[in-house]
Design a protein around this motif. Structure first.
Motif, PDB file in Angstrom:
ATOM      1  N   LEU A  34       5.155 -23.105 -97.410  1.00 55.40           N
ATOM      2  CA  LEU A  34       6.123 -24.199 -96.893  1.00 55.40           C
ATOM      3  C   LEU A  34       7.493 -23.344 -96.600  1.00 55.40           C
ATOM      4  O   LEU A  34       8.081 -23.918 -95.630  1.00 55.40           O
ATOM      5  N   VAL A  35       8.191 -22.898 -97.628  1.00 53.99           N
ATOM      6  CA  VAL A  35       9.558 -22.259 -97.444  1.00 53.99           C
ATOM      7  C   VAL A  35       9.603 -21.381 -96.339  1.00 53.99           C
ATOM      8  O   VAL A  35      10.502 -21.314 -95.172  1.00 53.99           O
ATOM      9  N   VAL A  36       8.556 -20.393 -96.114  1.00 55.26           N
ATOM     10  CA  VAL A  36       8.287 -19.384 -95.196  1.00 55.26           C
ATOM     11  C   VAL A  36       8.303 -20.285 -93.823  1.00 55.26           C
ATOM     12  O   VAL A  36       8.972 -19.916 -92.665  1.00 55.26           O
ATOM     13  N   GLY A  37       7.431 -21.045 -93.844  1.00 52.49           N
ATOM     14  CA  GLY A  37       7.235 -21.847 -92.595  1.00 52.49           C
ATOM     15  C   GLY A  37       8.596 -22.744 -92.282  1.00 52.49           C
ATOM     16  O   GLY A  37       8.795 -22.574 -90.710  1.00 52.49           O
ATOM     17  N   VAL A  38       9.086 -23.228 -93.032  1.00 51.51           N
ATOM     18  CA  VAL A  38      10.472 -24.021 -92.664  1.00 51.51           C
ATOM     19  C   VAL A  38      11.546 -23.137 -92.056  1.00 51.51           C
ATOM     20  O   VAL A  38      12.127 -23.334 -91.042  1.00 51.51           O
ATOM     21  N   VAL A  78       5.509 -29.499 -90.630  1.00 47.76           N
ATOM     22  CA  VAL A  78       5.995 -30.809 -91.106  1.00 47.76           C
ATOM     23  C   VAL A  78       4.885 -31.331 -91.896  1.00 47.76           C
ATOM     24  O   VAL A  78       5.133 -32.156 -93.070  1.00 47.76           O
ATOM     25  N   LEU A  79       3.475 -31.162 -91.366  1.00 47.74           N
ATOM     26  CA  LEU A  79       2.370 -31.563 -91.902  1.00 47.74           C
ATOM     27  C   LEU A  79       2.164 -30.928 -93.314  1.00 47.74           C
ATOM     28  O   LEU A  79       1.724 -31.559 -94.207  1.00 47.74           O
ATOM     29  N   SER A  80       2.712 -29.692 -93.387  1.00 47.86           N
ATOM     30  CA  SER A  80       2.569 -29.124 -94.465  1.00 47.86           C
ATOM     31  C   SER A  80       3.344 -29.347 -95.839  1.00 47.86           C
ATOM     32  O   SER A  80       3.128 -29.320 -96.993  1.00 47.86           O
ATOM     33  N   LEU A  81       4.423 -30.140 -95.340  1.00 51.73           N
ATOM     34  CA  LEU A  81       5.341 -31.130 -96.390  1.00 51.73           C
ATOM     35  C   LEU A  81       4.304 -31.831 -97.255  1.00 51.73           C
ATOM     36  O   LEU A  81       4.514 -32.053 -98.751  1.00 51.73           O
TER      37      LEU A  81
END
Length: 170
Positions: A140-144, A123-126
């Motif tokens: 971000l895409v990989v993390g989501v 969420v913070l990486s957004l």
């Protein structure tokens, strides 16, 4: 030996038998999420390396901005400032990557707290989606995707089962 020397027998408990003591195998989606988090850590490392390679252009940009504001900084002061900044970026970058991988390892082992930490980090990486020369968006895409996977039904059941096996038996 007579039967009177035996301990009294108690009726069978109505509670279910304890779960097997072997390790709980993570479902496929938890394993996929783990590897996606590792890919995210690798993207962070690549982003850090690219940042270090392009430090020369940062120095030129900083000198132009200072000149546009009518300020001047000696080359030695600018180099010292950049050296400190680069050192701090490297240290925090490596610590971030190491912690990210460590959280992924603990998540794969069934630690619910690590799953929550990875959710918060995602969420913070957004807020840093444009950082890292476009790698921030890929990370971000990989993390989501990984975060969604670890909160779906089979993963939830896995984390519950791991927790249940760690609870003390009465």
């Amino acid at each position: 030996m007579s039967d009177s020397n035996l301990p009294p027998s108690y009726p069978a408990s109505s509670s279910p038998a304890p779960a097997a003591s072997g390790p709980v195998t993570p479902p496929q989606q938890v394993n996929i999420a783990f590897w996606l988090y590792i890919v995210g850590a690798a993207l962070s490392l690549i982003s850090l390396i690219v940042s270090l390679v392009t430090i020369g252009s940062l120095k030129d940009t900083l000198q132009r901005q200072l000149a546009a504001q009518g300020q001047q900084l000696s080359d030695s002061a600018l180099n010292a400032t950049l050296a400190v900044s680069v050192t701090i970026a490297i240290v925090f970058g490596i610590l971030y990557i190491a912690a990210y991988v460590l959280f992924a390892v603990f998540m794969r082992r069934g630690a619910n707290w690590a799953r929550i930490v990875l959710l918060v980090v995602t969420v913070l990486s957004l807020f840093g989606i444009l950082d890292g020369f476009g790698l921030g968006a890929a990370r971000l895409v990989v993390g989501v995707i990984a975060t969604v996977l670890i909160f779906l039904k089979p993963a939830n059941e896995y984390f519950r089962e791991v927790k249940a096996r760690k609870l003390p038996r009465a």
